[in-house]
Design a protein around this motif. Structure first.
Motif, short mmCIF file in Angstrom:
data_model
loop_
_atom_site.label_atom_id
_atom_site.label_comp_id
_atom_site.label_asym_id
_atom_site.label_seq_id
_atom_site.Cartn_x
_atom_site.Cartn_y
_atom_site.Cartn_z
N ALA A 17 23.03 36.51 -11.44
CA ALA A 17 22.35 35.88 -10.31
C ALA A 17 20.83 35.95 -10.40
O ALA A 17 20.14 34.94 -10.22
CB ALA A 17 22.83 36.49 -8.99
N THR A 18 20.30 37.10 -10.71
CA THR A 18 18.83 37.25 -10.78
C THR A 18 18.27 36.44 -11.93
O THR A 18 17.27 35.73 -11.78
CB THR A 18 18.44 38.74 -10.93
OG1 THR A 18 18.96 39.45 -9.82
CG2 THR A 18 16.94 38.90 -10.99
N ALA A 19 18.90 36.52 -13.09
CA ALA A 19 18.43 35.77 -14.26
C ALA A 19 18.54 34.26 -14.04
O ALA A 19 17.69 33.50 -14.49
CB ALA A 19 19.20 36.19 -15.50
N LEU A 20 19.59 33.82 -13.33
CA LEU A 20 19.71 32.41 -12.99
C LEU A 20 18.61 31.98 -12.03
O LEU A 20 17.98 30.94 -12.21
CB LEU A 20 21.08 32.13 -12.35
CG LEU A 20 22.28 32.08 -13.28
CD1 LEU A 20 23.58 32.17 -12.48
CD2 LEU A 20 22.25 30.82 -14.13
N ALA A 21 18.37 32.81 -11.01
CA ALA A 21 17.37 32.49 -9.99
C ALA A 21 15.96 32.39 -10.56
O ALA A 21 15.18 31.53 -10.15
CB ALA A 21 17.41 33.51 -8.86
N ASP A 22 15.65 33.26 -11.50
CA ASP A 22 14.28 33.23 -12.04
C ASP A 22 14.17 32.38 -13.32
O ASP A 22 13.12 32.36 -13.96
CB ASP A 22 13.71 34.64 -12.25
CG ASP A 22 14.45 35.47 -13.27
OD1 ASP A 22 15.14 34.92 -14.12
OD2 ASP A 22 14.31 36.71 -13.20
N GLY A 23 15.25 31.69 -13.69
CA GLY A 23 15.20 30.74 -14.79
C GLY A 23 15.30 31.32 -16.18
O GLY A 23 15.09 30.62 -17.17
N ARG A 24 15.65 32.60 -16.30
CA ARG A 24 15.78 33.20 -17.63
C ARG A 24 17.04 32.75 -18.34
O ARG A 24 17.10 32.76 -19.57
CB ARG A 24 15.73 34.72 -17.56
CG ARG A 24 14.36 35.24 -17.14
CD ARG A 24 14.27 36.76 -17.18
NE ARG A 24 15.22 37.36 -16.26
CZ ARG A 24 16.12 38.29 -16.60
NH1 ARG A 24 16.18 38.73 -17.84
NH2 ARG A 24 16.95 38.78 -15.71
N VAL A 25 18.07 32.37 -17.59
CA VAL A 25 19.30 31.82 -18.16
C VAL A 25 19.67 30.56 -17.39
O VAL A 25 19.21 30.35 -16.27
CB VAL A 25 20.49 32.82 -18.14
CG1 VAL A 25 20.19 34.05 -18.97
CG2 VAL A 25 20.87 33.21 -16.72
N THR A 26 20.49 29.74 -18.00
CA THR A 26 20.95 28.48 -17.41
C THR A 26 22.46 28.47 -17.38
O THR A 26 23.10 28.86 -18.35
CB THR A 26 20.45 27.30 -18.25
OG1 THR A 26 19.04 27.36 -18.35
CG2 THR A 26 20.86 25.97 -17.64
N ARG A 27 23.02 28.00 -16.29
CA ARG A 27 24.48 27.88 -16.18
C ARG A 27 24.92 26.66 -16.99
O ARG A 27 24.33 25.59 -16.89
CB ARG A 27 24.87 27.69 -14.72
CG ARG A 27 26.35 27.57 -14.48
CD ARG A 27 26.66 27.22 -13.03
NE ARG A 27 25.89 27.99 -12.08
CZ ARG A 27 26.29 29.16 -11.57
NH1 ARG A 27 27.44 29.68 -11.92
NH2 ARG A 27 25.54 29.80 -10.71
N ILE A 28 25.95 26.85 -17.79
CA ILE A 28 26.55 25.73 -18.51
C ILE A 28 28.05 25.71 -18.19
O ILE A 28 28.63 26.73 -17.86
CB ILE A 28 26.31 25.81 -20.04
CG1 ILE A 28 26.88 27.11 -20.63
CG2 ILE A 28 24.83 25.68 -20.36
CD1 ILE A 28 26.79 27.19 -22.13
N LEU A 29 28.63 24.56 -18.27
CA LEU A 29 30.07 24.39 -18.06
C LEU A 29 30.58 24.92 -16.72
O LEU A 29 31.65 25.52 -16.64
CB LEU A 29 30.86 25.04 -19.21
CG LEU A 29 30.59 24.47 -20.60
CD1 LEU A 29 31.39 25.25 -21.63
CD2 LEU A 29 30.93 23.00 -20.67
N ALA A 30 29.84 24.67 -15.67
CA ALA A 30 30.26 25.14 -14.35
C ALA A 30 31.64 24.62 -13.97
O ALA A 30 32.42 25.32 -13.32
CB ALA A 30 29.23 24.74 -13.30
N ASP A 31 31.96 23.40 -14.39
CA ASP A 31 33.27 22.83 -14.06
C ASP A 31 34.42 23.53 -14.76
O ASP A 31 35.58 23.38 -14.39
CB ASP A 31 33.32 21.34 -14.41
CG ASP A 31 32.40 20.52 -13.53
OD1 ASP A 31 32.00 21.00 -12.45
OD2 ASP A 31 32.07 19.39 -13.93
N TRP A 32 34.12 24.30 -15.79
CA TRP A 32 35.15 24.97 -16.58
C TRP A 32 35.34 26.42 -16.16
O TRP A 32 36.17 27.12 -16.72
CB TRP A 32 34.81 24.90 -18.07
CG TRP A 32 34.97 23.52 -18.59
CD1 TRP A 32 34.13 22.45 -18.38
CD2 TRP A 32 36.04 23.03 -19.39
NE1 TRP A 32 34.61 21.34 -19.00
CE2 TRP A 32 35.79 21.67 -19.64
CE3 TRP A 32 37.18 23.61 -19.92
CZ2 TRP A 32 36.64 20.88 -20.38
CZ3 TRP A 32 38.01 22.82 -20.69
CH2 TRP A 32 37.74 21.47 -20.90
N CYS A 33 34.56 26.86 -15.22
CA CYS A 33 34.66 28.26 -14.77
C CYS A 33 35.11 28.29 -13.31
O CYS A 33 34.44 27.75 -12.45
CB CYS A 33 33.30 28.95 -14.90
SG CYS A 33 32.74 29.06 -16.59
#
Length: 123
Positions: A70-86
């Motif tokens: 959550a924190t890394a997503l919020a601050d842009g350090r990681v990006t969510r991929i394949l949300a439809d598959w999870c």
């Protein structure tokens, strides 16, 4: 996005070194390919927070519970991929025998889990 392109990427694996496995439509899911989303994963870690940090450092893609990222997503350090598959996982469930006297070890384990989940945002 379909998961097929992930075979070109390195994966940050957990524990046994098993690669990413999607959850939607089993007929379209990539087969478990061992250590990676393809064959090139070089890093196996035992804890999901470490996997998030490794992904943020560019060492590969990682499949982790959302609360850990959550924190890394919020601050842009990681990006969510394949949300439809999870699949959405609204929380953990713990099944234990009900009884008048819960063993102390079980009570401590439940309290530990609750505190840990509250800390990572899954509680």
């Amino acid at each position: 996005m379909h998961p097929s392109p992930l075979r070109r990427w390195r994966a940050v694996c957990v524990g046994t070194g098993k690669g990413w496995r999607g959850a939607a439509d089993p007929a379209r899911r990539p087969a478990d390919t061992g250590r990676t989303a393809a064959d090139g994963g070089q890093l196996t870690l035992g804890e999901q927070p470490l996997m998030v940090e490794a992904a943020a450092a560019g060492l590969g893609i990682a499949l982790v519970f959302e609360g850990y990222a959550a924190t890394a997503l919020a601050d842009g350090r990681v990006t969510r991929i394949l949300a439809d598959w999870c699949p959405a996982m609204p929380g953990l469930h713990l099944y234990y025998p009900s009884g008048r006297h819960l063993p102390l070890a079980m009570r401590l384990w439940i309290d530990h889990l609750r505190a840990a989940l509250e800390t990572c945002g899954d509680g």
